[in-house]
Design an enzyme around this catalytic site. Structure first.
Site, PDB file in Angstrom:
ATOM      1  N   GLY A  14       0.828  -1.207   0.000  1.00 13.65           N
ATOM      2  CA  GLY A  14       0.000   0.000   0.000  1.00 13.65           C
ATOM      3  C   GLY A  14       0.857   1.251   0.000  1.00 13.65           C
ATOM      4  O   GLY A  14       1.911   1.286   0.620  1.00 13.65           O
ATOM      5  N   VAL A  26      17.101   7.921   0.672  1.00 15.32           N
ATOM      6  CA  VAL A  26      17.957   6.824   0.177  1.00 15.32           C
ATOM      7  C   VAL A  26      18.816   7.326  -0.983  1.00 15.32           C
ATOM      8  O   VAL A  26      20.054   7.129  -1.015  1.00 15.32           O
ATOM      9  CB  VAL A  26      17.076   5.631  -0.295  1.00 15.32           C
ATOM     10  CG1 VAL A  26      17.908   4.603  -1.057  1.00 15.32           C
ATOM     11  CG2 VAL A  26      16.369   4.983   0.894  1.00 15.32           C
ATOM     12  N   ARG A  75       1.347  -4.748  -5.908  1.00  9.83           N
ATOM     13  CA  ARG A  75       1.406  -6.045  -5.240  1.00  9.83           C
ATOM     14  C   ARG A  75       1.712  -7.052  -6.347  1.00  9.83           C
ATOM     15  O   ARG A  75       1.182  -6.933  -7.451  1.00  9.83           O
ATOM     16  CB  ARG A  75       0.082  -6.350  -4.541  1.00  9.83           C
ATOM     17  CG  ARG A  75      -0.273  -5.250  -3.517  1.00  9.83           C
ATOM     18  CD  ARG A  75      -1.482  -5.601  -2.675  1.00  9.83           C
ATOM     19  NE  ARG A  75      -2.085  -4.413  -2.094  1.00  9.83           N
ATOM     20  CZ  ARG A  75      -1.745  -3.890  -0.907  1.00  9.83           C
ATOM     21  NH1 ARG A  75      -0.809  -4.457  -0.169  1.00  9.83           N
ATOM     22  NH2 ARG A  75      -2.343  -2.817  -0.457  1.00  9.83           N
ATOM     23  N   ASP A 106       4.491  -5.053   6.107  1.00  8.53           N
ATOM     24  CA  ASP A 106       5.034  -6.345   6.547  1.00  8.53           C
ATOM     25  C   ASP A 106       5.072  -7.373   5.419  1.00  8.53           C
ATOM     26  O   ASP A 106       5.985  -8.200   5.370  1.00  8.53           O
ATOM     27  CB  ASP A 106       4.299  -6.881   7.786  1.00  8.53           C
ATOM     28  CG  ASP A 106       2.815  -7.008   7.567  1.00  8.53           C
ATOM     29  OD1 ASP A 106       2.296  -6.459   6.569  1.00  8.53           O
ATOM     30  OD2 ASP A 106       2.156  -7.660   8.398  1.00  8.53           O
ATOM     31  N   THR A 130       3.957   2.115   5.872  1.00  9.94           N
ATOM     32  CA  THR A 130       2.539   1.744   5.794  1.00  9.94           C
ATOM     33  C   THR A 130       1.770   2.660   6.740  1.00  9.94           C
ATOM     34  O   THR A 130       2.282   2.991   7.821  1.00  9.94           O
ATOM     35  CB  THR A 130       2.298   0.269   6.189  1.00  9.94           C
ATOM     36  OG1 THR A 130       0.891   0.073   6.431  1.00  9.94           O
ATOM     37  CG2 THR A 130       3.043  -0.142   7.438  1.00  9.94           C
ATOM     38  N   ASP A 132      -0.623   1.800   8.429  1.00 10.39           N
ATOM     39  CA  ASP A 132      -1.240   0.989   9.493  1.00 10.39           C
ATOM     40  C   ASP A 132      -0.458   0.965  10.803  1.00 10.39           C
ATOM     41  O   ASP A 132      -1.001   0.597  11.846  1.00 10.39           O
ATOM     42  CB  ASP A 132      -1.429  -0.458   9.009  1.00 10.39           C
ATOM     43  CG  ASP A 132      -2.245  -0.542   7.731  1.00 10.39           C
ATOM     44  OD1 ASP A 132      -3.043   0.380   7.481  1.00 10.39           O
ATOM     45  OD2 ASP A 132      -2.070  -1.517   6.978  1.00 10.39           O
ATOM     46  N   ASP A 134       1.603  -1.125  11.844  1.00 13.53           N
ATOM     47  CA  ASP A 134       1.469  -2.457  12.438  1.00 13.53           C
ATOM     48  C   ASP A 134       2.738  -3.301  12.298  1.00 13.53           C
ATOM     49  O   ASP A 134       2.661  -4.524  12.222  1.00 13.53           O
ATOM     50  CB  ASP A 134       0.281  -3.193  11.789  1.00 13.53           C
ATOM     51  CG  ASP A 134       0.445  -3.341  10.276  1.00 13.53           C
ATOM     52  OD1 ASP A 134       1.337  -2.678   9.693  1.00 13.53           O
ATOM     53  OD2 ASP A 134      -0.313  -4.112   9.675  1.00 13.53           O
ATOM     54  N   ARG A 159     -18.037  15.411  14.064  1.00 12.89           N
ATOM     55  CA  ARG A 159     -18.517  15.701  15.420  1.00 12.89           C
ATOM     56  C   ARG A 159     -19.421  16.941  15.408  1.00 12.89           C
ATOM     57  O   ARG A 159     -20.443  16.982  16.094  1.00 12.89           O
ATOM     58  CB  ARG A 159     -17.331  15.918  16.354  1.00 12.89           C
ATOM     59  CG  ARG A 159     -17.676  16.412  17.725  1.00 12.89           C
ATOM     60  CD  ARG A 159     -18.207  15.329  18.622  1.00 12.89           C
ATOM     61  NE  ARG A 159     -17.148  14.524  19.195  1.00 12.89           N
ATOM     62  CZ  ARG A 159     -17.381  13.483  20.000  1.00 12.89           C
ATOM     63  NH1 ARG A 159     -18.617  13.143  20.317  1.00 12.89           N
ATOM     64  NH2 ARG A 159     -16.383  12.777  20.462  1.00 12.89           N
ATOM     65  N   ARG A 176      -6.099  -2.188   8.243  1.00 11.65           N
ATOM     66  CA  ARG A 176      -6.132  -3.626   7.937  1.00 11.65           C
ATOM     67  C   ARG A 176      -6.517  -4.392   9.186  1.00 11.65           C
ATOM     68  O   ARG A 176      -7.520  -4.066   9.794  1.00 11.65           O
ATOM     69  CB  ARG A 176      -4.787  -4.083   7.359  1.00 11.65           C
ATOM     70  CG  ARG A 176      -4.631  -3.623   5.913  1.00 11.65           C
ATOM     71  CD  ARG A 176      -3.399  -4.165   5.269  1.00 11.65           C
ATOM     72  NE  ARG A 176      -3.646  -5.402   4.554  1.00 11.65           N
ATOM     73  CZ  ARG A 176      -2.731  -5.981   3.789  1.00 11.65           C
ATOM     74  NH1 ARG A 176      -1.521  -5.472   3.679  1.00 11.65           N
ATOM     75  NH2 ARG A 176      -2.998  -7.084   3.153  1.00 11.65           N
TER      76      ARG A 176
HETATM   77  P1  ATP Z   1       0.464  -2.667   3.445  1.00 12.75           P
HETATM   78  O1  ATP Z   1       0.661  -3.027   4.887  1.00 12.75           O
HETATM   79  O2  ATP Z   1       0.433  -1.203   3.237  1.00 12.75           O
HETATM   80  O3  ATP Z   1      -0.677  -3.361   2.780  1.00 12.75           O
HETATM   81  P2  ATP Z   1       2.369  -4.649   2.565  1.00 12.75           P
HETATM   82  O4  ATP Z   1       3.803  -4.510   2.208  1.00 12.75           O
HETATM   83  O5  ATP Z   1       2.056  -5.454   3.802  1.00 12.75           O
HETATM   84  O6  ATP Z   1       1.767  -3.177   2.637  1.00 12.75           O
HETATM   85  P3  ATP Z   1       1.366  -6.792   0.865  1.00 12.75           P
HETATM   86  O7  ATP Z   1       0.380  -6.743  -0.249  1.00 12.75           O
HETATM   87  O8  ATP Z   1       1.057  -7.678   2.016  1.00 12.75           O
HETATM   88  O9  ATP Z   1       1.577  -5.270   1.309  1.00 12.75           O
HETATM   89  O10 ATP Z   1       2.792  -7.248   0.266  1.00 12.75           O
HETATM   90  C1  ATP Z   1       3.370  -6.572  -0.831  1.00 12.75           C
HETATM   91  C2  ATP Z   1       4.050  -7.553  -1.742  1.00 12.75           C
HETATM   92  O11 ATP Z   1       5.118  -8.220  -1.046  1.00 12.75           O
HETATM   93  C3  ATP Z   1       3.186  -8.687  -2.271  1.00 12.75           C
HETATM   94  O12 ATP Z   1       2.367  -8.299  -3.365  1.00 12.75           O
HETATM   95  C4  ATP Z   1       4.231  -9.703  -2.701  1.00 12.75           C
HETATM   96  O13 ATP Z   1       4.777  -9.376  -3.958  1.00 12.75           O
HETATM   97  C5  ATP Z   1       5.314  -9.526  -1.632  1.00 12.75           C
HETATM   98  N1  ATP Z   1       5.153 -10.568  -0.610  1.00 12.75           N
HETATM   99  C6  ATP Z   1       4.321 -10.576   0.449  1.00 12.75           C
HETATM  100  N2  ATP Z   1       4.422 -11.735   1.131  1.00 12.75           N
HETATM  101  C7  ATP Z   1       5.346 -12.489   0.471  1.00 12.75           C
HETATM  102  C8  ATP Z   1       5.888 -13.817   0.655  1.00 12.75           C
HETATM  103  N3  ATP Z   1       5.500 -14.602   1.668  1.00 12.75           N
HETATM  104  N4  ATP Z   1       6.801 -14.247  -0.229  1.00 12.75           N
HETATM  105  C9  ATP Z   1       7.202 -13.485  -1.256  1.00 12.75           C
HETATM  106  N5  ATP Z   1       6.713 -12.231  -1.485  1.00 12.75           N
HETATM  107  C10 ATP Z   1       5.805 -11.741  -0.649  1.00 12.75           C
END
Ligand code: ATP
Length: 327
Positions: A14, A26, A75, A106, A130, A132, A134, A159, A176
């Protein structure tokens, strides 16, 4: 130090306000230390499909104050598969990219860890990005503060109208499956109650609480509901209580994607800049498979292993506090 000559940077998952500030941090830090920088557009999808673009110091001019991410985010299902990661590795090697900074949530950091377990010679360092908040191992994630301020501004406005009409408002916020935005915005806005995924069985408490509030003739009630709450969200809770409180005009507001947008707050800009700087320094110190985080006002490095395995907890006592402060 010395081995790394070219680093890649990407945003994944996200989008969150402040990601641009991290990209700038960076890029400029790496260039200062004599490294080349490649922006990987569209997250892991772009890594698999060679969406690489050279970044110079001027490429990141004027982005500090902009929401979203200039590198775009995505994603990627392919990256979840070994073949996708193999393709990504071959592309990084062909482009001469020695190390990668991943800015994301995460899921994105899990992807980084999986990749690094398979391919040892391209170190990854993560930056928590993120709304969130979290992610274990950091007190703040990039975007959280801006999202929180957006929620607070919106709830304050709601409000005003709620008080004028004796309304009971259920306001759904993002997060989430975590309740950080709901909890902090509830405190900041003086919500009468909050409903978060980390606490179970809140609906009956809510009814008792509303009953008391009704007897005290409260002119408005604001209930903040986290999108991942077990009750099913603001519409579902509103439906389940509205017959019991027919004297209240029950309304629902889902704040939605406004929470992701907007110019990043000062706090997010500072956090993102520091973490961008720290991520490059970590790579130059031969670190790998770590996230740079912010803990007790210090920059920390936390292994991906811990970030992924451990869950960041909300403080449930703060929920009682919300109720006490709204008597
Ligand atoms: P947000 O918390 O804002 O949603 P996020 O990084 O948690 O962000 P995700 O959609 O959970 O968002 O993960 C982003 C991308 O990371 C996924 O589309 C995928 O490409 C990769 N990813 C997530 N989990 C795995 C995994 N177990 N193995 C390989 N790639 C992964």
């Amino acid at each position: 130090m010395g081995k790394i000559k070219k680093i890649g940077v990407l945003t994944s998952g996200g989008d969150a306000p402040g990601m641009n500030a991290a990209i700038r941090g960076v890029t400029r830090t790496a260039i200062y230390y004599g490294l080349e920088v490649v922006g990987i557009r569209h997250g892991y999808h772009g890594m698999i499909n060679n969406h690489f673009v050279d970044l110079k110091a001027h490429s990141v001019s004027d982005i500090l104050a902009r929401g979203g991410t200039i590198l775009k985010t995505a994603r990627s299902k392919e990256f979840m598969e070994p073949e996708g990661r193999k393709q990504a590795y071959e592309n990084l090697k062909a482009a001469g990219i020695d190390a990668v900074v991943v800015i994301g949530g995460d899921g994105s950091l899990t992807g980084a860890r999986v990749f690094c377990d398979e391919y040892y010679d391209i170190p990854f360092v993560g930056i928590p990005g993120t709304i969130d908040n979290d992610i274990y191992g950091t007190d703040y994630t990039i975007g959280y503060d801006t999202a929180l301020n957006t929620v607070v501004e919106a709830v304050d406005k709601i409000r005003d109208t709620a008080g004028s009409h004796n309304r009971l408002f259920f306001i759904e916020v993002m997060g989430r499956d975590a309740g950080f935005i709901a909890l902090s915005s509830g405190i900041a806005c003086g919500a009468e109650a909050i409903m978060i995924p980390e606490v179970h069985g809140q609906v009956s408490n809510l009814k008792n609480y509303l009953e008391k509030g009704f007897k005290r003739k409260k002119s408005s009630n604001i209930i903040i509901v986290a999108e991942g709450d077990e009750s099913g969200g603001a519409f579902a809770i509103a439906e389940s209580v509205k017959d019991d409180f027919s004297d209240y005009d029950v309304r629902v507001s889902v704040l939605g994607h406004i929470q992701r947008g907007g110019t990043p707050s000062a706090r997010d800009r500072v956090t993102a800049s520091k973490l961008g700087f720290a991520a490059v320094e970590a790579l130059m110190d031969d670190q790998k498979s770590v996230m740079v985080g912010y803990h007790n006002n210090e920059i920390d490095q936390v292994p991906f292993r811990k970030v992924i395995k451990l869950k960041k907890a909300v403080n449930p006592e703060q929920i009682n506090m919300v109720e006490i402060l709204s008597i």
